[in-house]
Scaffold this active site. Structure first.
Site, mmCIF file in Angstrom:
data_model
loop_
_atom_site.group_PDB
_atom_site.id
_atom_site.type_symbol
_atom_site.label_atom_id
_atom_site.label_comp_id
_atom_site.label_asym_id
_atom_site.label_seq_id
_atom_site.Cartn_x
_atom_site.Cartn_y
_atom_site.Cartn_z
ATOM 1 N N ARG A 1 0.844 -1.367 0.074
ATOM 2 C CA ARG A 1 -0.099 -0.007 -0.049
ATOM 3 C C ARG A 1 0.919 1.299 0.058
ATOM 4 O O ARG A 1 1.748 1.410 0.769
ATOM 5 C CB ARG A 1 -0.760 0.083 1.196
ATOM 6 C CG ARG A 1 -1.467 1.424 1.503
ATOM 7 C CD ARG A 1 -2.816 1.368 2.374
ATOM 8 N NE ARG A 1 -2.355 0.877 3.834
ATOM 9 C CZ ARG A 1 -3.506 0.844 4.789
ATOM 10 N NH1 ARG A 1 -4.365 1.181 4.463
ATOM 11 N NH2 ARG A 1 -2.891 0.842 6.118
ATOM 12 N N ARG B 1 2.745 3.994 5.287
ATOM 13 C CA ARG B 1 2.421 4.258 6.652
ATOM 14 C C ARG B 1 3.366 3.537 7.593
ATOM 15 O O ARG B 1 3.703 2.415 7.441
ATOM 16 C CB ARG B 1 0.956 3.775 6.853
ATOM 17 C CG ARG B 1 -0.171 4.932 6.403
ATOM 18 C CD ARG B 1 -1.355 4.462 6.533
ATOM 19 N NE ARG B 1 -1.983 3.815 7.512
ATOM 20 C CZ ARG B 1 -3.171 3.485 7.748
ATOM 21 N NH1 ARG B 1 -4.089 3.808 6.918
ATOM 22 N NH2 ARG B 1 -3.607 2.866 8.840
ATOM 23 N N ARG C 1 -2.937 -4.503 14.960
ATOM 24 C CA ARG C 1 -4.128 -4.086 14.681
ATOM 25 C C ARG C 1 -5.210 -4.757 14.314
ATOM 26 O O ARG C 1 -6.397 -4.636 14.716
ATOM 27 C CB ARG C 1 -3.785 -3.113 13.244
ATOM 28 C CG ARG C 1 -3.071 -1.873 13.833
ATOM 29 C CD ARG C 1 -2.476 -1.460 12.391
ATOM 30 N NE ARG C 1 -3.296 -0.861 11.521
ATOM 31 C CZ ARG C 1 -3.083 -0.639 10.048
ATOM 32 N NH1 ARG C 1 -1.522 -1.001 9.712
ATOM 33 N NH2 ARG C 1 -3.820 -0.540 9.055
#
Ligand code: AP5
Length: 226
Positions: free
Chosen positions: A127, A160, A171
């Site tokens: 990503r 990120r 997470r």
């Protein structure tokens, strides 16, 4: 297609399931306002606000930020969009947040993206993000036109800090423990009164049915990992 009445939706799913990507497509098709709790927190971190600095370590470690902080932040921001239809992305993430939202707004629909964890881990390593707009790319699935640059502004893309394999695992754990119960909360919640049909409302119900069929289709795509 623009909606004729205020429509309020929440999109849920594990980290990296595609909430930001799908939200982008829904808001473009239906003219909804999009509010992402993650984008809002990252904007605060980038602007080095007091809140951003306080929350940065929480986010980098893959933990949820405290309920009272995020609820206040989101509900304040929502005052700017509450005359429009909206799609909330990343909030609520705990039952307490869902209750805070319910105290102010009634949600018309909740979309849940159901994606296997193995797929998520692969997606997050490839990503890339345009931080100012929140636009999301993926080297395999949705690459930018020019590698490393945002399609709209030409600005550089970033990865990120919380997309490292260890943080992603944390997470996903936080999602299981704290966010999955929110799905149950919405499932058990009393359904809103059905519309009373009048000539005027017939058009409205057709519109609503159309939106639901689109959303069901999206959900189905995600359930089949497409
Ligand atoms: P947040 O930014 O909300 O992160 P998240 O929920 O972990 O979700 P992501 O943004 O990582 O993923 P996404 O589901 O939007 O997927 P995306 O579209 O990017 O929150 C970050 C942190 O802030 C949290 O960990 C927490 O600390 C804090 N926070 C935020 N809200 C909070 C709250 N309410 N309470 C407490 N703390 C809060 O897609 C992922 C990738 O997959 C992309 O590369 C994309 O291109 C690709 N992709 C998408 N769809 C497909 C597809 N169909 N096929 C192939 N690839 C795809």
């Amino acid at each position: 297609m623009l909606l004729q009445r205020i429509f309020r939706a929440v999109i849920m799913g594990p980290p990296g399931s595609g909430k930001g990507t799908v939200s982008g497509r829904i808001v473009k098709s239906f003219g909804l306002m999009h509010l992402s709790s993650g984008d809002l927190l990252r904007a605060n971190i980038k602007a080095k606000t007091e809140l951003g600095l306080l929350m940065k370590s929480c986010i980098d470690q893959g933990q949820l930020v405290p309920d009272d902080v995020i609820s206040r932040l989101i509900l304040t921001e929502m005052r700017n969009i509450d005359q429009s239809s909206w799609l909330l992305d990343g909030f609520p993430r705990t039952v307490s947040q869902a209750e805070s939202l319910d105290n102010v707004y009634s949600v018309d629909t909740v979309i849940n993206l159901d994606v296997p964890y193995q797929t998520i881990k692969q997606r997050l390593t490839s990503r890339w993000l345009h931080l100012p707009s929140g636009r999301v790319y993926n080297i395999d699935f949705n690459p930018p036109k020019i590698a490393g640059l945002d399609d709209v502004t030409g600005e550089p893309l970033i990865q990120r800090h919380d997309d490292t394999p260890e943080t992603v695992t944390r997470r996903l754990k936080a999602y299981e423990n704290q966010t999955q119960p929110v799905l149950e909360y919405y499932r058990c919640r009393r359904k809103p009164e059905p519309y009373k049909l009048s000539k005027k409302r017939n058009v409205l119900s057709l519109l609503t049915a159309f939106i639901f069929s689109k959303l069901k289709y999206l959900h189905m795509l995600y359930e089949h990992n497409m």
